[in-house]
Motif scaffolding. Structure first.
Motif, PDB file in Angstrom:
ATOM      1  N   LEU A   1      -1.953  -9.373  50.673  1.00  0.00           N
ATOM      2  CA  LEU A   1      -0.698  -9.793  50.053  1.00  0.00           C
ATOM      3  C   LEU A   1       0.396 -10.002  51.097  1.00  0.00           C
ATOM      4  O   LEU A   1       1.189 -10.936  50.995  1.00  0.00           O
ATOM      5  CB  LEU A   1      -0.266  -8.716  49.048  1.00  0.00           C
ATOM      6  CG  LEU A   1       0.800  -9.135  48.049  1.00  0.00           C
ATOM      7  CD1 LEU A   1       0.309 -10.311  47.241  1.00  0.00           C
ATOM      8  CD2 LEU A   1       1.149  -7.973  47.140  1.00  0.00           C
ATOM      9  N   THR A   2       0.413  -9.149  52.141  1.00  0.00           N
ATOM     10  CA  THR A   2       1.462  -9.284  53.150  1.00  0.00           C
ATOM     11  C   THR A   2       1.346 -10.629  53.873  1.00  0.00           C
ATOM     12  O   THR A   2       2.347 -11.291  54.100  1.00  0.00           O
ATOM     13  CB  THR A   2       1.383  -8.151  54.181  1.00  0.00           C
ATOM     14  OG1 THR A   2       0.047  -8.020  54.609  1.00  0.00           O
ATOM     15  CG2 THR A   2       1.857  -6.851  53.614  1.00  0.00           C
TER      16      THR A   2
ATOM     17  N   LEU B   1       0.055 -13.322  52.669  1.00  0.00           N
ATOM     18  CA  LEU B   1       0.418 -14.382  51.725  1.00  0.00           C
ATOM     19  C   LEU B   1       1.939 -14.523  51.644  1.00  0.00           C
ATOM     20  O   LEU B   1       2.477 -15.632  51.688  1.00  0.00           O
ATOM     21  CB  LEU B   1      -0.151 -14.069  50.341  1.00  0.00           C
ATOM     22  CG  LEU B   1       0.110 -15.144  49.293  1.00  0.00           C
ATOM     23  CD1 LEU B   1      -0.689 -16.385  49.575  1.00  0.00           C
ATOM     24  CD2 LEU B   1      -0.186 -14.641  47.900  1.00  0.00           C
ATOM     25  N   ILE B   2       2.637 -13.395  51.565  1.00  0.00           N
ATOM     26  CA  ILE B   2       4.102 -13.446  51.502  1.00  0.00           C
ATOM     27  C   ILE B   2       4.657 -14.052  52.794  1.00  0.00           C
ATOM     28  O   ILE B   2       5.573 -14.876  52.770  1.00  0.00           O
ATOM     29  CB  ILE B   2       4.683 -12.037  51.261  1.00  0.00           C
ATOM     30  CG1 ILE B   2       4.208 -11.514  49.914  1.00  0.00           C
ATOM     31  CG2 ILE B   2       6.197 -12.051  51.310  1.00  0.00           C
ATOM     32  CD1 ILE B   2       4.618 -10.085  49.626  1.00  0.00           C
ATOM     33  N   THR B   3       4.056 -13.663  53.936  1.00  0.00           N
ATOM     34  CA  THR B   3       4.487 -14.242  55.206  1.00  0.00           C
ATOM     35  C   THR B   3       4.302 -15.749  55.202  1.00  0.00           C
ATOM     36  O   THR B   3       5.188 -16.496  55.627  1.00  0.00           O
ATOM     37  CB  THR B   3       3.662 -13.649  56.365  1.00  0.00           C
ATOM     38  OG1 THR B   3       3.633 -12.255  56.216  1.00  0.00           O
ATOM     39  CG2 THR B   3       4.251 -14.018  57.688  1.00  0.00           C
TER      40      THR B   3
ATOM     41  N   ILE C   1       4.214 -17.776  52.669  1.00  0.00           N
ATOM     42  CA  ILE C   1       5.224 -18.399  51.804  1.00  0.00           C
ATOM     43  C   ILE C   1       6.568 -18.431  52.520  1.00  0.00           C
ATOM     44  O   ILE C   1       7.301 -19.423  52.464  1.00  0.00           O
ATOM     45  CB  ILE C   1       5.315 -17.639  50.471  1.00  0.00           C
ATOM     46  CG1 ILE C   1       4.018 -17.800  49.685  1.00  0.00           C
ATOM     47  CG2 ILE C   1       6.484 -18.136  49.649  1.00  0.00           C
ATOM     48  CD1 ILE C   1       3.970 -17.015  48.403  1.00  0.00           C
TER      49      ILE C   1
END
Lengths: 306, 353
Positions: free
Chosen positions: A100-101, A103-105, A107
């Motif tokens: 998830l980290t 993926l957020i990065t 984005i």
């Protein structure tokens, strides 16, 4: 009949562009299991690099063969460098963290690039769309009947480039030493590292190839569309991602087939339903594919590791 | 004779009052706030914005923070709520219940519109969530993003929703009381979920979905329920939003809007309700503060202050990257505000509310 044929041709041409972008997604996903959300925005940066190079060359030189090659080379090399930097400073530190980290990065990077390029400070281009220079004169390559069906030279060109790159990538992945390393990293990067494969280098090079491809695809898109803006990467990127998922993400020929399918469906929706529905179709297909075959058409559903 | 069986609380509040104590505190505070703000429309608008963003962030936190499923289409649910409640308000505009005072009757209609909008969003949440929450990992993010875009295209092609022009003339029914009520309710529900057995299942899914499944947690069921609750509140927030801006169009609910809410949740800390509140308030007020501060600091301040909105979005992107690199759990992590306060401040006892 002629109309149908024309739609088919246009759809295939749109699909090849998606295919080129989708190849980059699929490669990065195959090796890193990361949806590189910023891929489309790297493509956009590549287009602006090509735009800048074309203007630096001037009107005469940008139309020569050498000029076009130079534009492509500068954009692809620049994007490869950008991809390297993004991988090195944003994704590598997070490799052992939950997905998830990353993926957020991703984005975040996508956001910073697409909206950062909308600023009009310094060399940044500002939000207004720009006209991309006509580096390749669009000419009709084939005309059937009384202009019933028209095939343009850039359509043939992008189809050939997409198919050529697909074959080249297949060769790279399955026939070369580097490809074997890529597959090993993809299978299990820790064990691959234990076997003496320079994991970091393999991932970095994969990223650079993917980003370079994105730049090339972006330039073909810009030649076709002639209008470029900082948000173009967001949507082309998303659709290419959808194409990669349809084909089974991580699967090189699957990405091309998925992209061609997506291009065709979109073209038919524009031609026979309404152009305003076009953007919804890609996501509709995505949801259906994920429901029916979560692994995509060619993909296999990986067993969950416990 | 004193009965020793009645549990005495540390706070000294009688048990019978504890359930409604927040209400007893909140109502006078909100009334005072309403009275204070009544003179300044700007401050009022700002309060509405803060309130709506708090509702959005806290509700998204139920999915993204507590359940660990990454949804980036919250603006889509907000749009559903906004459009449905606006259409309802617009069609009920001329009607009033004759046996009630006009103001009361209007508020009644407004509440109904909000509830219907929320319910419509919840239904959408169910329809999207049921299939897509079976998927693991990053796919949910893409599907929710796709859902947001599909909603936008549908709205753009529907005559009832005013196509690309949108709806205008929505009655300005939002009040500080109403926003405060929904903020209160959202936070209450989020906190209650966090402490319930339902919440425990959500935390389990967040930590390890496979293990949770193995322990007999109905992962899809819990995820879908969390998703439905979250989209209900997003829909209500959309309704509140529509009833103070009075004009909505498909461009009010884009990917950018979704990302703003995601940034709030990530900044506050995935899983921290108070973190989401603090981040929502901070990020809503920050651009306003910059806008009023910059002209004072610079000579040609006008051009800089007009750039605040331009700079905001790339900054959010960089903020996300920096947070993930330096502090991936967000400012508060899963902790609540009172758990991270300095030592000398009075603390809440251990355990969830």
């Amino acid at each position: 009949m002629a109309q149908l044929l024309q739609h088919l041709i246009n759809g295939l041409a749109a699909g090849t562009i998606y295919a080129l972008v989708a190849l980059g997604y699929t490669m990065v996903y195959g090796v890193l299991k990361l949806i590189n959300f910023a891929h489309g925005d790297v493509m956009m940066v590549g287009v602006y690099m090509g735009y800048g190079t074309a203007y630096a060359l001037g009107r005469q030189a940008q139309k020569s063969v050498l000029g076009v090659v130079l534009i492509f080379l500068v954009a692809m090399a620049g994007c490869a460098l950008l991809g390297f930097l993004i991988e090195r400073f944003a994704y590598r530190p997070l490799r052992e963290k939950p997905r998830l980290t990353s993926l957020i990065t991703a984005i975040g990077i996508s956001f910073a690039l697409s909206y950062g390029f909308q600023l009009d400070i310094g060399f940044l281009p500002g939000a207004a769309p720009r006209a991309f220079p006509e580096i390749i004169q669009p000419t009709e390559w084939l005309i059937i009947g009384d202009r019933d069906v028209v095939v343009w030279n850039w359509q043939i060109m992008s189809l050939l480039i997409a198919v050529g790159l697909m074959v080249g990538l297949q060769y790279l992945v399955f026939k070369t030493r580097f490809g074997r390393a890529m597959r090993a990293v993809s299978y299990d990067h820790r064990v691959a590292a234990l076997m003496g494969i320079p994991t970091d280098r393999v991932i970095a090079v994969t990223f650079m190839i993917g980003s370079g491809l994105a730049a090339g695809a972006g330039l073909l898109y810009a030649i076709k569309d002639t209008s470029v803006n900082p948000l173009m990467g967001l949507f082309v990127g998303l659709k290419a991602f959808v194409a990669a998922v349809i084909g089974g993400i991580g699967h090189v020929p699957g990405a091309v087939v998925g992209a061609l399918m997506l291009g065709l469906v979109e073209e038919f929706v524009v031609g026979y339903v309404a152009s305003t529905w076009r953007d919804a179709v890609a996501f509709g297909i995505l949801i259906i594919v994920l429901l029916v075959r979560p692994g995509g058409l060619f993909g296999r559903v990986a067993a969950e590791k416990v | 004779m004193e009965t020793s069986s009645v549990p005495r609380t540390v706070s000294g509040v009688p048990p019978a009052l504890r359930g409604i104590l927040p209400v007893l505190v909140a109502v006078p505070v909100l009334m005072a706030l309403e009275w204070l703000l009544s003179g300044s429309p700007f401050a009022q608008q700002l309060t509405y914005r803060v309130g709506v963003n708090v509702v959005l962030a806290v509700s998204l936190n139920i999915v993204n923070g507590m359940t660990g499923q990454f949804s980036i289409g919250h603006a889509g649910f907000m749009a559903v709520g906004a459009y449905v409640s606006s259409v309802l308000s617009l069609s009920l505009k001329e009607i009033a219940l004759s046996f009630l005072p006009v103001a009361v009757s209007d508020q009644l209609f407004f509440i109904t519109a909000l509830l219907v909008g929320g319910a419509a969003a919840a239904l959408c949440g169910f329809l999207v969530g049921l299939p897509s929450l079976r998927l693991r990992g990053d796919y949910l993010a893409i599907v929710t993003l796709g859902f947001g875009e599909i909603i936008r295209v549908i709205v753009q092609n529907t005559a009832m929703f005013g196509r690309a022009l949108g709806l205008s003339g929505i009655p300005p029914a939002t009040s500080v009381m109403m926003v405060g009520f929904w903020v209160f309710l959202t936070v209450l529900v989020a906190r209650r979920i966090a402490g319930s057995s339902h919440g425990r299942s959500l935390w389990a899914i967040r930590e390890d979905e496979v293990a949770a499944e193995a322990m007999g947690v109905d992962t899809t069921g819990y995820k879908v329920r969390a998703f439905v609750i979250s989209s209900f509140f997003a829909g209500v927030a959309g309704g509140l939003f529509a009833h103070f801006v009075q004009v909505i169009n498909p461009n009010s609910f884009t990917f950018v809007q979704s990302m703003e809410i995601v940034v709030m949740v990530v900044l506050g800390g995935l899983g921290s309700t108070t973190g989401a509140i603090v981040a929502a308030v901070f990020l809503t007020l920050l651009p306003e503060a910059l806008r009023s501060l910059l002209p004072m600091l610079t000579e040609e301040g006008s051009s800089l202050s007009s750039r605040v909105d331009q700079i905001r979005m790339p900054l959010y992107g960089i903020l996300l990257v920096a947070l993930m690199l330096l502090r991936p759990q967000g400012l508060f992590g899963t902790k609540e505000l009172w758990e991270v306060l300095p030592r000398w401040l009075p603390r809440r006892r251990k355990g969830l509310a």
